[in-house]
Write an enzyme that holds these catalytic residues in place. Sequence first.
Site, mmCIF file in Angstrom:
data_model
loop_
_atom_site.group_PDB
_atom_site.id
_atom_site.type_symbol
_atom_site.label_atom_id
_atom_site.label_comp_id
_atom_site.label_asym_id
_atom_site.label_seq_id
_atom_site.Cartn_x
_atom_site.Cartn_y
_atom_site.Cartn_z
ATOM 1 N N TYR A 1 42.886 30.157 37.863
ATOM 2 C CA TYR A 1 42.760 31.580 37.584
ATOM 3 C C TYR A 1 42.596 32.347 38.886
ATOM 4 C CZ TYR A 1 40.789 35.862 35.437
ATOM 5 O OH TYR A 1 40.539 37.152 35.042
ATOM 6 N N CYS A 2 43.445 33.366 39.110
ATOM 7 C CA CYS A 2 43.335 34.256 40.268
ATOM 8 C C CYS A 2 43.422 33.428 41.562
ATOM 9 C CB CYS A 2 42.056 35.077 40.168
ATOM 10 S SG CYS A 2 41.879 36.370 41.414
ATOM 11 N N LEU A 3 42.461 33.547 42.459
ATOM 12 C CA LEU A 3 42.485 32.757 43.692
ATOM 13 C C LEU A 3 42.501 31.268 43.380
ATOM 14 C CD1 LEU A 3 41.311 35.564 44.688
ATOM 15 C CD2 LEU A 3 40.119 34.261 46.435
#
Length: 637
Positions: free
Chosen positions: A368-370
């Site tokens: 998720y995300c980074l």
Amino acid sequence: MNKATDPQTHSTTPTFPTAPLNTWPVLGWYEGLRQWSGHWARLSGLFDGEPPTPPSVSEPGSSDADDGPTSLDRLLRANLGRATLGISPASLALAYFDWAVHLAVSPGKWQQLVEKGVRKSIRLGNYAVRAHANAGCPACIQPLPQDRRFSSPAWHNWPFNLISQAFLLNQQWWHNATTGISGVSRHHEQVVSFTARQLLDMMSPINFVATNPEVLQSTLQEQGQNLLRGLRHFQADWERAIGGKPPLGAEAYRPGHEVAITPGQVVYRNRLIELIQYTPQTGQVHAEPVLIVPAWIMKYYILDLSPGNSLVNYLVGQGHTVFMISWHNPHSDDRDIGLEDYLRLGVLDALDAIRAIIPNAPVHSVGYCLGGTLLSIAAAYLAREADPILASVTLLAAQTDFTEAGELMLFIDHSQLSYLEDIMWDQGYLDTKQMSGAFQLLRSNDLIWSRLVHEYLMGRREPLNDMMAWNADATRMPYRMHSEYLRRFFLNNDLAEGRYRIGGHPVVLSDIRVPMFVVATETDHVAPWRSVYKIHLIADTEVSFLLTSGGHNAGIVSEPGHDGRHYRLSHRTSDHPYIDPETWFASTTPHEGSWWPAWSEWLRSHSDGLREPPPMGAAEQGYPPLGNAPGSYVLQR
């Protein structure tokens, strides 16, 4: 009728949950000035012959630390950064001079702006005459679709309709004045236009009692009690901010009590992560476990909020064995932790633990995300090493190509990153207040000024929900890691262009051969969906791409039964021709509801049957249960 145009803004709703006002910029400036006084003695010591503590790492991108900036330079800029909320004055000055110099030698643009100003003045004058006689006459300019500041019927009454129309016309003129000037770099044009927008938003008529009809009406009806309540709200927020306390109401959402309560055990811990294995809820489970790699810019429990909107709880209920990484919250002693440490101590150590607990089972990996960017690096590295541990890769709102990384690029250039690195060099990490300030500026209408009016002028306080409380529970970023992340990804785009190295050798995303499921959100300003869509240009494997409604967080936390949700989904094999994002969007049928069931079905289709639930941990392999979820790292402040 004209519409104000602004190519920098596309979303119609805020993509971040509303941030608590204890990170409102005024409070941040106060905190910066307070810290300045504490650091002045260190700066003075440099002139008294007292050497500062030398940096423990060389400047990212520098081959010789002695050729980098001196400690005096860095300490000065670090202290300046506390007063400017981490925004580089030099970066702003460069953008301004680029714009001003090119505007100065563009007489044709002057003429155009004068003509536009005259036309807008005439149009406003005509509207003033018509509106005075008929309050219901058509407006001469409409706000942008996402601008809801003047949506109340009170703004249609004289003289507030004239005030709002004058402001919108002025806003449109300044957009024209800061864009479309030949020779100005695209980045500098965006910075100048963004800065002008921030100054205009600060002076918007909604922010002042005398020019806001809603505030005036409330003040008259309540005989000023709304302003007294607002003053109490401001005082409470101020005290909490300078005391480092969470916002009022956050105590109702404690990890392990009200949120992050899916049952499980911590089965591995090192200096950077705790690995949580969740207790099975079904008699049989899918053969392949699921590993979730959250972003370290946030606490992991965004994916395990309340039971009704917990992605973890949903997956476990669907018969998956789920593992979750919970990141350590860094402090100054962790300044030297780099991106490769996050890979090896994070994803790879977690996979080794899962391999010991559930032998001979490939893993469905989720980032998720980074965390998704890191997972893509891990997948490419494992492909290079011919390690078959992964069964699939799912990326949630994660970028792999950063050439179109959205409005966050406003804060990314060489001057700004050097300034930010000096702040992190001094304290060893990037503070949560410094990160949240940048995110709030990207949506200042929704996250700063509208809330200022609602809570301080109207005196109305909305209670926090679980996502708002989570958003206030931020984490820090280590100096070395965050410098590498910003420079190598955002500034240089090393990952997408094959220059990112692990162990001295490049990792290439086109080496990934396991199927990928990539999720983007329509109104994401952190990972814009067109940027996430670039995975089609990079990956050389089966890609299922899903675009869901909502923003960076609310679009991912989209449980079944959530009203107003929809998504688009397509599947592409490695030999399928490329389709550009606009064509894809127009030709892909939207589906109503949550995207979670569609992803769950995709995981099921890439799984190899059912089995008995595995044990919790593997003590004989060196992975005994260490304690109940959510563990200790998520509680670190």
